[in-house]
Design an enzyme around this catalytic site. Sequence first.
Site, PDB file in Angstrom:
ATOM      1  CG  ASP A  60       8.258  43.813  13.228  1.00 19.20           C
ATOM      2  OD1 ASP A  60       7.276  43.749  12.461  1.00 19.20           O
ATOM      3  OD2 ASP A  60       9.402  43.476  12.896  1.00 19.20           O
ATOM      4  CB  SER A  79       7.314  43.361   8.120  1.00 19.24           C
ATOM      5  OG  SER A  79       7.253  42.508   9.239  1.00 19.24           O
ATOM      6  CD  GLN A  81       4.153  43.692  10.605  1.00 20.35           C
ATOM      7  OE1 GLN A  81       4.152  42.468  10.692  1.00 20.35           O
ATOM      8  NE2 GLN A  81       5.036  44.463  11.240  1.00 20.35           N
TER       9      GLN A  81
END
Length: 321
Positions: free
Chosen positions: A234, A258, A308
């Site tokens: 991430d 995100s 993502q």
Amino acid sequence: MSEQSGLTAQQEASLADLLAILRLEPLGSAQIRIDGVDGEEAVAVSSGAADVFIGQSIKQPHNRVFGGQVLAQALMATSLTVRDEHEGRLPHSLHAYFMRPGDDTLPIRFAVERMRDGRSFSTRRVHAIQHGKPILSLTASFQDPAGGLDHHAEMPEVTAPAELPSLSDLFATIDHPRAQHLAARPADHRYVEGHIAFEPSTEPTAVQHVWMRAIGEIDDDPYVRAAVLAYMSDYSLLEPVLRRHGRTWTDRAMSVASLDHTMWFHRPFDPSAWLLYAQESPSAQGGRGLGIGKVFSEDGTLVATIAQEGMVRVPAGSDGA
């Protein structure tokens, strides 16, 4: 270049914190209740019991839980409901939505629903909860080992990690809160094309390559290793969006968060060994940007694929190239 044997006290503490937050404590079970409407008549549907776990949070400069942390903890929570009953059944995919910012001063509760246990696959859904509301919802699937067709993409040829500076090399001596935070990460990151922490890329490309590894040894437990990779994944996947448009993480006019995160685990890996995170952004539009990454072990084996999408908002008239 720094090596793992020469860790700073901050790095050692950050690795200890990472491993600590993955040790979730069971709290028992709770009844899941879904309220809805059937025509004009309200109905309540019970979907059964959920296994509940609690985990702590790592303090962040902005006081919001790092998305990779809650992602890793949610995967660990689902794993705890699979591993004892289905030995060797490992995670092969996860799909998560970030819904609210987490508070790093409070623990997080994880309510895991056992959706299905088949002959070779198990499916779990987990909600990460603070203040009585979900901050993340994740679905994970687990599979028994199996044979079959086998191929994978080739790893791109890039500069070796030993020839690149770590973020600790670059920032450990800089007296700036963000620099110190980057230097103390529990993961070593080395940017082939150069970092964009403070200065924009000199080339507006939507591609970047980052070598990464945990800064210390990780247990050979495959569930922990999957969670550590989820944590590390991430950090940088939205950066190709920023790199393409000449943006940096310190751009105060920009807002980034995100929105969702998907991972497919292909083959075994060791997050303590070097992994190449080959990233690209195929699209940015509507205040959102998409990042796609392939993770290779140093010998060129594709071990995971990750996607993502994030919110990337900039002031009107400053959307870059």
